[in-house]
Design a protein around this motif. Structure first.
Motif, short mmCIF file in Angstrom:
data_model
loop_
_atom_site.label_atom_id
_atom_site.label_comp_id
_atom_site.label_asym_id
_atom_site.label_seq_id
_atom_site.Cartn_x
_atom_site.Cartn_y
_atom_site.Cartn_z
N ARG A 1 -4.98 6.86 5.61
CA ARG A 1 -4.56 5.99 6.71
C ARG A 1 -3.12 5.51 6.48
O ARG A 1 -2.32 5.44 7.41
CB ARG A 1 -5.51 4.80 6.83
N VAL A 2 -2.81 5.21 5.23
CA VAL A 2 -1.46 4.73 4.93
C VAL A 2 -0.44 5.83 5.25
O VAL A 2 0.61 5.57 5.86
CB VAL A 2 -1.34 4.31 3.45
N ILE A 3 -0.77 7.06 4.90
CA ILE A 3 0.17 8.17 5.15
C ILE A 3 0.35 8.38 6.66
O ILE A 3 1.47 8.53 7.15
CB ILE A 3 -0.32 9.46 4.46
N GLN B 1 0.83 -1.21 0.00
CA GLN B 1 0.00 0.00 0.00
C GLN B 1 0.86 1.25 0.00
O GLN B 1 0.59 2.20 -0.73
CB GLN B 1 -0.90 0.02 1.23
N ALA B 2 1.92 1.23 0.82
CA ALA B 2 2.78 2.41 0.90
C ALA B 2 3.48 2.64 -0.43
O ALA B 2 3.63 3.77 -0.88
CB ALA B 2 3.81 2.23 2.02
N ARG B 3 3.89 1.55 -1.09
CA ARG B 3 4.51 1.68 -2.42
C ARG B 3 3.53 2.30 -3.39
O ARG B 3 3.88 3.18 -4.19
CB ARG B 3 4.91 0.30 -2.94
N ALA B 4 2.29 1.82 -3.34
CA ALA B 4 1.28 2.35 -4.25
C ALA B 4 1.03 3.83 -3.98
O ALA B 4 1.00 4.65 -4.90
CB ALA B 4 -0.01 1.55 -4.11
N VAL B 5 0.89 4.17 -2.71
CA VAL B 5 0.65 5.58 -2.35
C VAL B 5 1.83 6.44 -2.79
O VAL B 5 1.66 7.54 -3.32
CB VAL B 5 0.41 5.70 -0.83
N GLY B 6 3.04 5.92 -2.59
CA GLY B 6 4.22 6.68 -2.96
C GLY B 6 4.39 6.81 -4.46
O GLY B 6 4.93 7.78 -4.95
N HIS C 1 -5.70 5.82 -4.58
CA HIS C 1 -7.05 6.17 -4.12
C HIS C 1 -8.10 5.54 -5.01
O HIS C 1 -9.09 4.98 -4.55
CB HIS C 1 -7.19 7.69 -4.10
N PHE C 2 -7.87 5.61 -6.30
CA PHE C 2 -8.80 5.02 -7.26
C PHE C 2 -9.00 3.53 -6.98
O PHE C 2 -10.09 3.00 -7.08
CB PHE C 2 -8.26 5.21 -8.69
N ALA C 3 -7.91 2.88 -6.59
CA ALA C 3 -7.99 1.44 -6.35
C ALA C 3 -8.59 1.13 -4.98
O ALA C 3 -8.76 -0.04 -4.63
CB ALA C 3 -6.60 0.82 -6.45
N GLY C 4 -8.90 2.15 -4.22
CA GLY C 4 -9.55 1.90 -2.93
C GLY C 4 -8.59 1.71 -1.78
O GLY C 4 -8.99 1.27 -0.71
N ILE C 5 -7.32 2.01 -1.99
CA ILE C 5 -6.38 1.95 -0.87
C ILE C 5 -6.68 3.15 0.04
O ILE C 5 -6.81 4.28 -0.45
CB ILE C 5 -4.93 2.00 -1.39
#
Lengths: 352, 314, 504
Positions: free
Chosen positions: A243-245, A223-228, A235-239
């Motif tokens: 919260r991850v940040i 998730q953190a990789r995706a957010v980064g 966000h589009f994928a629903g992560i």
């Protein structure tokens, strides 16, 4: 003739491993200029540097003692940067951890060591982590730039420490800002007698493993990789990006907080102003130099430990001011950034 | 508490406010110009340290204060040129480049200072700038001595604020700078050299930061100490945000900081219940609050932090 | 050619990272001529014109303007030579006023100060002459798309451009605005200026241009005088073969309603309605095309369906169940495949690997995720299977996605979203920017989904695409459907009227 940068096919991954090594070598070459400027023989100076840092058991242990907090702050920054939470506030988080851990250490003398130390670590982790959550929450909920807010919060914490040390935490008989000593039981155990090879060193190694595991093997790491990589797509994928940040901030600040606990429990044994020689800021350099990878961070931190300890020897032996370590750190960061650029781009020179 | 609001106290406080605001204003204007062109220069703190050091050493060796100021400006320009190479031409991350420059410049300034003066027990000093008294105006009661008995650099700083505002909003070059900071592609497609514009803005900004640093060693104090800048660069950076990227509003922020700093100096002696550290904390907290308040409608230059690279495809 | 060319490009080649965008292209335009540059997406039209505008430097070839050879290092050199360009994505500064946007970088009236009054006068004269109405003192941020385009044209004219390049200028305009634009272009040509009109729309080219140059795969396919050709012939030149597309439309009867959207409303922060009571029902085995001029709520409609925005009112049901809006994951779980308009922005994590992209909607489910763990090897295994099934061209599933071509990136999204037999497929601009091959592939996959039983919503600015695929067409105007018709009864003219707000 003009030069321009062209995107290139990415280099194979082994190059990524070589980059920091090349950057360190380039730093040593570039830093030869100020060393020579100081009138020293460059070769002798570097021999002094490495001997001073690694030349004896004592020196080596001193280097590791210096390396331990740097591993923590380096990991703190790297962990945050991977998720593109731009945490420039490791310095403040480190101090927050030191204050919290220090208070527990000062007043928790009734507890046995095996309870007190974990409690200090926990409290220090939470203090640093929660302090890092402020810029994270400001960003996720109020769109405040995290770089600036986390940077500014460093100063707030520095002055808070100072206010506490002139106020409630001041040792009653002291005329300057310093706290009472922490309890005997709060001191990190030392593994080799009459050295400073303390608990903070294996703890740092453990932190490297934990961060590596979190990054590579857990859903949170993904998730953190995706957010980064792309906040919008995550966000589009629903992560749950916010919260991850915030969780990233908690862990990042927590790691910095533990660095602070270590400085109190293994080096100073008390709280005082200016106890951290900018470990938090140096952590940014270390994270970049280590390419945000935990193992890279550990090695970069070691390199910086060597420079820090060795520059003292160099200063004594060949009379190069020990401030050379700051010059080398700055140079290392700038060199590494240019090298990282050459990973994705190549310089093309064309004649007209 | 009785003598708290005597006229002497007030005069002193106002004078101190302007004096403490001076280096912040120089650096703030430098940062503001850079950011208006789209580059966040986090090298500001290091650039000020370098300006302070170079300015001091120059005056120490030549005896000329003006040369010292010029040298401080020159050192700032050189460091900003490095910043321009990294962020404008190589397109590197502005945050990390700027922090790198601060680290590098701070280290180098200390290093060079030690090389130049060694480690004497008493640090060398210079004869600093003296205050310039403006005739007539300085004899106005209360505010006269406060406002018109200041260093030349202080007058210059306050003069520069409207000048920079005029430049940005009333001149062709100012429009170019604002466009480069908002939409470099728009500037490029009307024939503006984006990189050159950014480089020039960075360098002009660096010169101002350098002067801000030099003020600290040539007027505020008369020697170079390790923590002479002491985070003022970060305060200046914060004031740019606080002032929503407008020179006059940012100046108000700088004055507020100067006031708190002046108060803090004056309250250190008194036995007030609040530790003076809380005063020092205020500008930072104030800026964070300002960040929160303006973040939704902040006029952040839209292209801030974004490197501009043409022919970037694939 | 009767008159000597105003500008002439010869032997222009340009490559990006080994991909050839232009291959030895010759192109010229005469004074007073309106020349269309026609071609598919990716044919190299924009690249060629960016070279003429000095934005890109050609790898090979020469540029001549009025007989003189030029080597443009930057747009400023081209502007000095009299070239002006209106890009497809406008290059305006939203907070600045129209006037400021136009005079930036010009020198007249003094080198140092801004002389707003003098500039305003000159601008007014230009506006009068070419019928380009827009208030010079309003910030660009407040203008409509059509007004912004006028600002862009004025920007070029203010610099005395003798050659005006317009990149897909009609893509964002309604039919009436297109008429106004064409009027201006004709006035420009009458004055002896040259106009280059980039487009992939045949009927517009037939209407406005004197001459058409067709690009295909980076090369000049051929050129024609408009008087001597037909839309059919141009289409063949553009695509390079007889038939436009060879896709089979399965003849299936729609089933029961699967997707039901009712009374969807959305307002922006200022309270301006973006969606104004949208009702839409889509049955199984049915494709509903959503058409409209860009900016009439189609994007917001998709964003609500995708779970990205919370509407102010309204419900969306899949089957019998309403799903919570504003939560991206809820849409996914309710059985919706979501193909976003912005591939690189919302659809993919281009800096991560192919495998990491493919598991984006299942990283936390078995077998890839279990407990707190993420199983790297299982993710790659799954990814290999999907890459195989969708024919994604990649060196391996551990390759960084950024390196894939546009068509392969879209395949990646399809491979991810269409797995698991979704009940509803919402595709937003699914073929924008793709070449013909990739476009056909995407169309085929969408039709496959319909054949399988999914309810499909196809939102597209490309009327041809909608006419080809949809069973029923809904036209959006100012945030709500203004009319709908079965595809069999639809043609461009009827749709065009609806798109401009004229209800049937």
């Amino acid at each position: 003739m003009r030069m321009r940068l062209e995107r290139r096919e990415p280099l194979p991954s082994w190059v990524l491993v070589l980059l920091p090594v090349a950057a360190i070598l380039a730093t040593l070459v570039l830093s030869a200029i100020p060393v020579a400027l100081a009138g020293a023989n460059v070769f002798e100076a570097y021999v002094a540097l490495f001997q001073g840092a690694l030349g004896s058991r004592f020196n080596l242990i001193e280097t590791l003692v210096k390396t331990s907090p740097l591993v923590f702050t380096g990991l703190a920054v790297a962990f945050a940067f991977r998720a593109k939470f731009w945490n420039i506030g490791a310095e403040g988080q480190l101090i927050a951890g030191a204050i919290a851990g220090g208070v527990v250490g000062i007043y928790g003398g009734a507890l046995p060591s095996f309870l007190l130390i974990p409690l200090m670590l926990l409290v220090g982790f939470l203090a640093g982590g929660l302090y890092a959550c402020i810029p994270a929450l400001l960003r996720t909920h109020l769109q405040v730039d995290d770089v600036v807010s986390s940077l500014l919060l460093n100063f707030v914490m520095i002055y808070l420490l100072s206010a506490l040390l002139f106020g409630p935490l001041q040792r009653p008989d002291a005329g300057w800002p310093v706290s009472a000593e922490i309890a005997e039981a709060a001191r990190y155990p030392v593994f080799i007698e009459r050295t400073r090879l303390h608990l903070g060193i294996p703890l740092a190694l453990g932190a490297v493993l934990v961060v590596w595991f979190l990054n590579q093997k857990t859903k949170f790491g993904y998730q953190a990789r995706a957010v980064g990589s792309n906040l919008q797509a995550a966000h589009f994928a629903g992560i749950p990006t916010n919260r991850v940040i915030v969780l990233t901030a908690l862990v990042s600040g927590g790691l910095a907080g533990i660095a602070g606990v270590g400085e109190v429990a293994a080096v100073q044994y008390k709280l005082l102003t200016g106890f951290s020689p900018d470990y938090g800021y140096t952590g940014i350099v270390i994270a970049m130099l280590g390419n945000l990878h935990p193992v890279g961070v550990a090695l970069s931190a070691l390199f910086f430990g060597i420079i820090n300890v060795g520059s003292q020897t160099m200063s004594r032996m060949v009379d190069v001011p020990s401030y050379i370590s700051g010059v080398m750190e700055g140079t290392a960061l700038l060199v590494m950034m240019v090298f990282l650029l050459l990973k994705d781009f190549r310089l093309r020179i064309e004649r007209r | 508490m009785d003598d708290f609001f005597t006229s002497a106290f007030l005069t002193g406080l106002i004078a101190a406010t302007l004096r403490m605001a001076t280096p912040i204003i120089f650096a703030m204007l430098g940062e503001l110009i850079s950011e208006r062109a789209g580059v966040l220069n986090l090298g500001i703190e290091g650039t000020m340290v370098m300006g302070a050091m170079v300015g001091f050493l120059t005056t120490l060796t030549t005896g000329s204060l003006l040369l010292g100021v010029a040298a401080g400006a020159g050192a700032g320009m050189l460091l900003s040129l490095l910043m321009a190479v990294l962020t404008v031409y190589l397109g590197l991350n502005q945050h990390v480049s700027g922090l790198g420059i601060t680290l590098f410049a701070t280290g180098l300034a200390m290093f060079l200072y030690r090389l130049a003066v060694g480690s004497p027990i008493v640090p060398p000093t210079i004869d600093p700038f003296t205050r310039i008294e403006i005739p007539v105006l300085s004899s106005i009661p209360l505010i006269g001595p406060a406002l018109f008995r200041q260093y030349g650099l202080t007058y210059l700083a306050f003069l520069l604020v409207p000048l920079v505002a005029f430049f940005l909003y009333r001149t062709r070059a100012g429009l170019v700078v604002r466009t480069v900071g908002e939409n470099p592609l728009a500037a490029d497609t009307v024939g503006v050299d984006v990189r050159l514009t950014r480089t020039l803005c960075l360098m002009a900004g660096g010169a101002l930061m350098g002067i801000g640093g030099a003020f600290l060693t040539l007027a505020h104090q008369n020697m170079f100490l390790i923590d002479v800048v002491g985070g003022r660069g970060w305060v200046a950076l914060a004031m740019v945000i606080f002032g929503n990227w407008h020179p006059v509003k940012a100046m108000i922020g700088a004055l507020l900081f100067g006031l708190l700093d002046g108060l803090q100096l004056r309250l250190q002696g008194s036995d007030l219940a609040i530790p003076f550290d809380f005063f020092l904390m205020v500008p930072y907290l104030m800026t964070i609050i300002a960040l929160v308040l303006v973040s939704r409608r902040a006029q952040v230059p839209a292209a801030l932090l974004k490197p501009y690279r043409r022919e970037d495809r694939g | 050619m009767a008159s000597p060319p105003r500008c002439e490009l010869s032997g222009i080649s340009k490559r990006f990272l080994g991909v050839t965008a232009n291959d030895a292209v010759d192109f010229r335009v005469a004074p007073g001529e309106i020349c269309a540059l026609l071609g598919e997406n990716g044919a190299g039209k924009t690249t060629l014109m960016n070279i003429l505008f000095g934005y890109y430097r050609p790898d090979e070839g020469t540029i001549r303007v009025d007989g003189r050879e030029h080597s443009f290092a930057a747009p400023r050199d081209a502007i000095r030579a009299g070239i002006g360009m209106v890009h497809q994505h406008f290059t305006l500064v939203p907070p600045h006023t129209v006037l400021e946007n136009i005079i930036i970088g010009t020198r007249e009236g003094g080198r140092f100060l801004l002389h707003r009054a003098a500039a305003r006068k000159r601008l007014a004269a230009l506006q009068e002459r070419f019928g380009l109405r827009v208030d010079p003192d309003r910030p660009v941020a407040e203008l409509s798309v059509g007004e912004r385009q006028r600002v862009e044209i004025l920007k070029a004219l203010y610099r005395d451009s003798s050659v005006l390049i317009l990149d897909e200028p009609t893509a964002v305009l309604g039919p009436q605005e297109v008429e106004g634009l064409f009027h201006t272009l004709r006035l420009l040509a009458e004055e002896g200026r040259s106009v280059i009109f980039i487009s992939h729309k045949l009927n517009e080219v037939m209407e406005i241009a004197d001459r058409v140059v067709v690009l295909r795969g980076g090369k000049v396919a051929d050129e024609r005088r408009v008087a001597d050709t037909s839309a059919r012939e141009l289409a063949q030149l553009m695509v390079g073969r007889e038939v436009l597309e060879r896709i089979e439309r399965p003849a299936v009867e729609p089933g029961a309603t699967v997707l039901a959207v009712e009374n969807l409303r959305l307002t922006d922060r200022q309270g301006v309605p973006l969606l104004d009571g949208v009702d839409l029902h889509v049955a199984a085995r049915e494709i509903v095309g959503v058409a409209g001029v860009a900016g009439n709520g189609q994007r917001e409609f998709c964003e609500v369906l995708f779970g990205l925005r919370v509407p102010t009112a309204g419900t969306v049901r899949i089957g019998d169940e309403a799903f919570p809006l504003g939560r991206p994951r809820a849409a996914e779980e309710a059985g919706m495949a979501r193909i976003p308009e912005d591939r690189m922005g919302a659809g993919l994590l281009v800096d991560l690997t192919v495998a990491e992209n493919l598991v984006l909607n299942r990283y936390d489910q078995a077998p890839v995720g279990s407990g707190i763990l993420y199983h790297h090897a299982r993710a790659e295994e799954y990814a290999r299977e999907r890459v195989e099934a969708y024919g994604v061209k990649t060196r391996g599933v551990d390759q960084v996605a950024r390196l894939l071509s546009g068509g392969n990136l879209q395949k990646l999204i399809l491979a991810r979203e269409l797995d698991g037999e979704p009940r509803v497929v919402v595709a937003a601009q699914p073929t924008r920017g793709l070449d013909v091959g990739a476009m056909e592939y995407v169309h085929q996959r969408i039709l496959d989904q319909k054949g399988r039983g999914a309810a499909v919503v196809l939102v597209s600015d490309d009327l041809d695409e909608i006419l080809q695929l949809a069973d029923r067409i809904v036209v959006f105007y100012e945030g709500c459907p203004i009319g709908e018709m079965p595809a069999a009864e639809a043609d461009r003219e009827k749709l065009g009227l609806l798109m401009s707000g004229v209800a049937a």
